[in-house]
Design an enzyme around this catalytic site. Sequence first.
Site, mmCIF file in Angstrom:
data_model
loop_
_atom_site.group_PDB
_atom_site.id
_atom_site.type_symbol
_atom_site.label_atom_id
_atom_site.label_comp_id
_atom_site.label_asym_id
_atom_site.label_seq_id
_atom_site.Cartn_x
_atom_site.Cartn_y
_atom_site.Cartn_z
ATOM 1 N N ASN A 185 0.800 -1.225 0.000
ATOM 2 C CA ASN A 185 0.000 0.000 0.000
ATOM 3 C C ASN A 185 0.834 1.277 0.000
ATOM 4 O OD1 ASN A 185 0.417 -1.188 2.718
ATOM 5 N ND2 ASN A 185 -0.372 0.785 3.405
ATOM 6 N N GLN B 265 -5.441 -3.775 -1.490
ATOM 7 C CA GLN B 265 -5.125 -2.778 -2.529
ATOM 8 C C GLN B 265 -5.374 -3.294 -3.947
ATOM 9 O OE1 GLN B 265 -4.455 0.413 -2.243
ATOM 10 N NE2 GLN B 265 -4.147 0.567 -0.036
ATOM 11 N N ALA C 281 -14.039 -2.023 1.127
ATOM 12 C CA ALA C 281 -14.820 -1.346 0.080
ATOM 13 C C ALA C 281 -14.340 0.073 -0.218
ATOM 14 C CB ALA C 281 -16.291 -1.306 0.496
ATOM 15 N N CYS D 48 5.406 14.358 10.305
ATOM 16 C CA CYS D 48 6.175 15.543 10.652
ATOM 17 C C CYS D 48 5.493 16.229 11.826
ATOM 18 C CB CYS D 48 6.216 16.448 9.437
ATOM 19 S SG CYS D 48 7.572 17.587 9.472
#
Length: 373
Positions: A149, A177, A198, A325
């Site tokens: 992913n 995925q 879904a 971050c």
Amino acid sequence: MIYFDNAASTPVEPEVTQLVHDLMRDNYGNPSSLHEPGRRSRVVIEEARKTIAELLGVSSSEIVFTSGGTEANNHILWSCFLDLKIQHFITSPLEHPAVLNTLKNISNHFDIKISYVNINSQGHIDIEHLDHILKNSPLTLVSLMHANNEIGNLLPVNQVKKLCDNHKALFHSDTVQTIGKYQMDLHSLGFDFAVASAHKFHGPKGVGFSYINSDKELKSFITGGMQERDLRAGTENIYCIAGMALALEIAMKDIKENKKHISNLKSRLIEKITRELPEIEFYGDEKKEGLYSIINLKLPQTEHSEMLPIKLDIEGIAVSGGSACSSGSNKPSHVISSLDPEEIRPSLRVSFSKFNTTKEIDVFVETLKNIYL
Ligand code: PLP
């Protein structure tokens, strides 16, 4: 807004929104009730199950509805340990937390062995190493995701399946995925277990399913009523289940055109970046065929890169930053850190859907150039 974060979640198909709305208004009966409103709700669920099963080449009885990919992975891994007595789990450091943390949780409570197959700096698994750790290992399950992913690498499913068969190991793949992105026949691919969510294919959030091969007798992970043939207790989310089946139907109907369109977007981005912003490289293996909807940019180590997802957000472009971050700390994802520890740089995951356009790619590259050049 340019939305390039489709690996995280996708916009819901308008037809799906309409269907969910109509069902919520009209189908209020509990699907376990025997009266007519209840029976009507039951029909909605069973039709959705049949649609999904037919699209994926399996039987209806092999599809179990869940609240999404995380629950489906949890159910399969826990039940393989508790009910099938699996003692050795083989996985990779690149798996989704729904697999990695579940296995860690099982091993925190019980005495199981977890092995991590080696990966190279581009994120490909080492097949020979997998063969090696499968040797002399009874009661083993291999859990390797179909497409990563974060970097989009695809698993060599046939090779892994062959090794699993040679060593009599079970095969679970996190297919979150890839379901809805490829024409997939889960039986022929040889998975014992697969999972879907879904909201990755323009359906509603909070709903998904497990594929459990009919030879494998798992038990319920959530206890309570006898819903889902006693494999998942709790009143079914009939609205989202029906919405998911419709979303998958739409995705599969146009799969060739979508794949072509999205692959072109990805190639255009790779070409433009390589030509116009050569200081940006790629994580994963952009030259080998990977999932056509994901590309991960390996950014130069500059102050601009650290803040890039925020800067792009201000410009109206939604992407996923590979580093959190916060409070000045820059923490790379477990996937990026596992690739080449010497080469860790800030990353940016860009992921497309059929709703994206070539113009958006051009605007994105121009915005990057304004930031970097
Ligand atoms: N597995 C993979 C590979 C994913 O990408 C995701 C979602 O990001 C999940 C599992 C979790 O799915 P859900 O959001 O339905 O819990």
